[in-house]
Design an enzyme around this catalytic site. Structure first.
Site: not given
Length: 319
Positions: A230-231, A260, A292
């Site tokens: 997700g995040r 990140e 990611h």
């Protein structure tokens, strides 16, 4: 018919090909740059009231204000989340912000892959095989059918994950403020206490930041796994590291990470990584880190380009 101008910032080569191919078919003339939106290239938006930005760049309030001064009225972010843009401030300076949808299958497939890799100790197996150590791992893997999977967030991606998990025969629990699919919904505490794997699929906002914090990790089963596509900030990374190092948690697979930005999507083979959290995670044998990339498929990129164009056309019709 006059063409509609759209400035596309932070555009990768693959995306640029799609925008140049699709744009003329819809009467859209894209102005494309691979540079992320910043104060130094705002002028590329001059004459175009619509722009598109990538998910990798934090759009500051000062940039939003400058965009409004050059006539930008609409931002389509090429992402499902909008956590890199202060949407309320954008509205105050006269700019509408919308996300795009793309195939949820890209992230859902990747999530299942990470689950399987985590519970089968794949990082350790591959590392040993790379140095020609072909002995069996001292720790046996687990099968999903014997496990309870807790899915936090059941939007399009969370639902797609649940649909895939059903084929493995595992027990599935779900948590969401607004249940959207057929699943066994429970409160968050119960999900954490009963799940062997917890996977995160909720948007990041002020309410969900660190939804999985140290206190909640203490509620989890001993040896449980955490999956995050997700995040990064849905997880309290410091607390996660402590839970992993203490043996409380059995492992983690993370495609997103706090801090990140400026690291993921860059080549650091000849540079020094400053993120102490990332370096600590990489040293752990039961942690998988990927940059990611769960969304990054041909189908999803095509969806993103197409829906960016459609968003801009819809905004034009609303004017």
């Amino acid at each position: 018919m006059s063409k509609i101008g759209v400035t596309i910032y932070g555009c990768s080569k693959d995306e640029a090909v799609l925008f140049r191919e699709m744009g003329p078919r819809f009467g859209v003339e894209p102005t494309i740059t691979d540079a992320a939106l910043s104060e130094v290239n705002i002028e590329l938006a001059l004459g175009n009231s619509r722009i598109s930005v990538d998910h990798k760049t934090q759009i500051t309030n000062s940039i939003l204000l400058e965009l409004s001064k050059v006539g930008v009225k609409y931002i389509s972010t090429r992402s499902i989340g909008c956590n890199h843009i202060n949407v309320k401030y954008a509205e105050r300076v006269g700019i509408s912000v919308e996300n795009v949808t793309y195939s949820p299958d890209s992230v859902a497939d990747y999530t299942l892959m990470l689950m399987l890799m985590a519970v089968r100790n794949v990082k350790s197996i591959i590392s040993r095989a790379d140095i020609q150590d072909f002995t069996l791992n001292a720790v046996r893997g687990k099968e999903l059918r014997d496990m309870t999977i807790g899915v936090i967030g059941t939007g399009r991606i969370g639902t797609a994950v649940i649909n895939r998990l059903r084929g493995f025969g595992c027990n599935i629990l779900a948590y969401d403020h607004s249940p959207q699919t057929f699943a066994d919904y429970v409160d968050l505490d119960e999900l954490l206490q009963k799940s062997d794997i917890v996977t995160l699929h909720i948007p990041l906002n002020a309410d969900t930041k660190h939804i999985l914090n140290g206190k909640r990790m203490e509620q989890m089963k001993y040896g449980a796994f955490v999956i995050n596509t997700g995040r990064g900030s849905l997880l309290d990374t410091e607390a996660l590291i402590q839970a992993l190092e203490s043996g409380k948690l059995g492992g983690a697979a993370l495609d997103v990470l706090e801090g990140e930005e400026g690291v993921f999507y860059f080549d650091y083979r000849k540079k020094t990584i400053e993120s102490k959290l990332l370096l600590r995670l990489q040293k752990l044998p039961n942690v998988l880190i990927t940059p990611h990339t769960a969304y990054y498929t041909e189908h999803a990129l095509s969806d993103t380009a197409l829906n960016t164009i459609i968003n801009c056309l819809k905004f034009e019709r609303r004017k």
